[in-house]
Design an enzyme around this catalytic site. Structure first.
Site, short mmCIF file in Angstrom:
data_model
loop_
_atom_site.label_atom_id
_atom_site.label_comp_id
_atom_site.label_asym_id
_atom_site.label_seq_id
_atom_site.Cartn_x
_atom_site.Cartn_y
_atom_site.Cartn_z
N ARG A 3 -3.86 -10.26 4.62
CA ARG A 3 -4.23 -10.20 3.20
C ARG A 3 -3.02 -9.70 2.42
NH1 ARG A 3 -6.25 -6.63 -0.50
NH2 ARG A 3 -7.85 -7.41 -1.94
N LYS B 191 0.82 -1.22 0.00
CA LYS B 191 0.00 0.00 0.00
C LYS B 191 0.85 1.27 0.00
CE LYS B 191 -4.36 -2.03 1.22
NZ LYS B 191 -5.45 -2.25 2.18
#
Ligand code: PT1
Length: 273
Positions: free
Chosen positions: A253, A219
């Protein structure tokens, strides 16, 4: 069939994007084959859950019609279910997609909008499958308005309690609820500083008594420290995954399944020493 893995030690959820930006050259058969190849590789590398999503929620993504999301996601769920016993989750906010994906073999609903779309609570209650309730700003009334948090953990905690209350009212069992603070910028609503604070204080979410999921893989907030691109963030993502596993994340995840599995194996070996 393994429907839902034991959550005593951290589990790996491998990310399977079936968005057009992840298969830009694809005809339908081509993208289905590619998705299956990727899923098989993640399973071989140690993924406990394959998370299949057709709607990109990255900061730059566009909305897509629900039928298109169904057409992308459901054939992949069905084909993977046919050839594998691994747990499949469906990353969607649309009740129609949830319904068709669960019918095709998905056994977890992963919703970045925490079942806030009309009909989503009802579908999750009807199927009695585990649901991931993620915090974001995606369901807020005024898009683009980013709140100033006095205490980000308290604010997300209040959101969790409200979503859990609505889940229980709809008939969703407590044992089927998984919480996720929703790491990320864009409509996930966290500045880089807030993302790091959420990692640091992640253990505080344990008090709710639900399993916790964390998705930090590649991210943008990693890139603000390292000044690199998403495909250069593997090592940093694994480092964060280890930290999060250590403070209570039960599901991670991730894109880089093998690397995360190796790192978690070290955590386990040390814990067992
Ligand atoms: C997540 C998640 C998700 N993330 C769950 N599902 C995405 N449960 C999709 C960025 O700031 O964390 N938890 N489904 C991907 N979304 C983003 C958001 C990707 C922000 C990147 C960013 O770079």
């Amino acid at each position: 069939m393994q429907v839902y893995p034991d959550l005593a030690s951290p589990r790996i959820m491998g990310i399977l994007n079936v968005t057009p930006d992840s298969f830009s050259d694809g005809g339908r058969y081509n993208s289905l084959e590619r998705a299956l190849v990727h899923a098989r590789a993640m399973i071989a590398a140690g993924a406990d859950i394959i998370d299949i999503g057709g709607e990109s929620t990255r900061p730059t993504a566009q909305r897509i019609p629900v039928q298109e999301e169904i057409d992308r996601v459901v054939p992949v769920v069905a084909a993977l279910r046919k050839e594998s016993d691994s747990t499949i989750s469906v990353d969607t906010s649309s009740p129609e997609v949830m319904r068709e994906a669960v019918a095709a073999g998905a056994s977890i609903i992963n919703d970045v909008r925490a079942l806030s779309r009309p009909g989503a609570l009802e579908v999750a209650a009807e199927f009695q499958v585990p649901v991931v309730l993620m915090h974001s700003l995606l369901d807020q009334q005024e898009p683009g308005v980013v709140p100033v948090y006095d205490d980000i953990v308290a604010a997300i905690g209040d959101y969790f309690l409200e979503r859990v209350r609505l889940c229980e009212l709809a008939g969703i069992k407590r044992e089927n609820i998984i919480l996720d603070p929703g790491f990320g910028g864009g409509m996930f609503g966290k500045t880089p500083a807030l993302n790091y604070e959420l990692v640091k204080r992640f253990d505080e979410f344990k008090k709710f008594g639900f399993p916790l999921l964390a998705g930090v893989s590649r991210k943008g907030f990693i890139g603000t420290v390292l000044d690199n691109t998403a495909d250069e963030r593997m090592v940093a993502s694994v480092a964060l995954a280890v930290l999060l596993a250590q403070v209570g994340a039960q599901i991670l995840r991730v894109h880089d399944v093998r690397e995360t599995a190796d790192a978690l194996a070290m955590l386990r070996a040390v814990a067992d020493a």
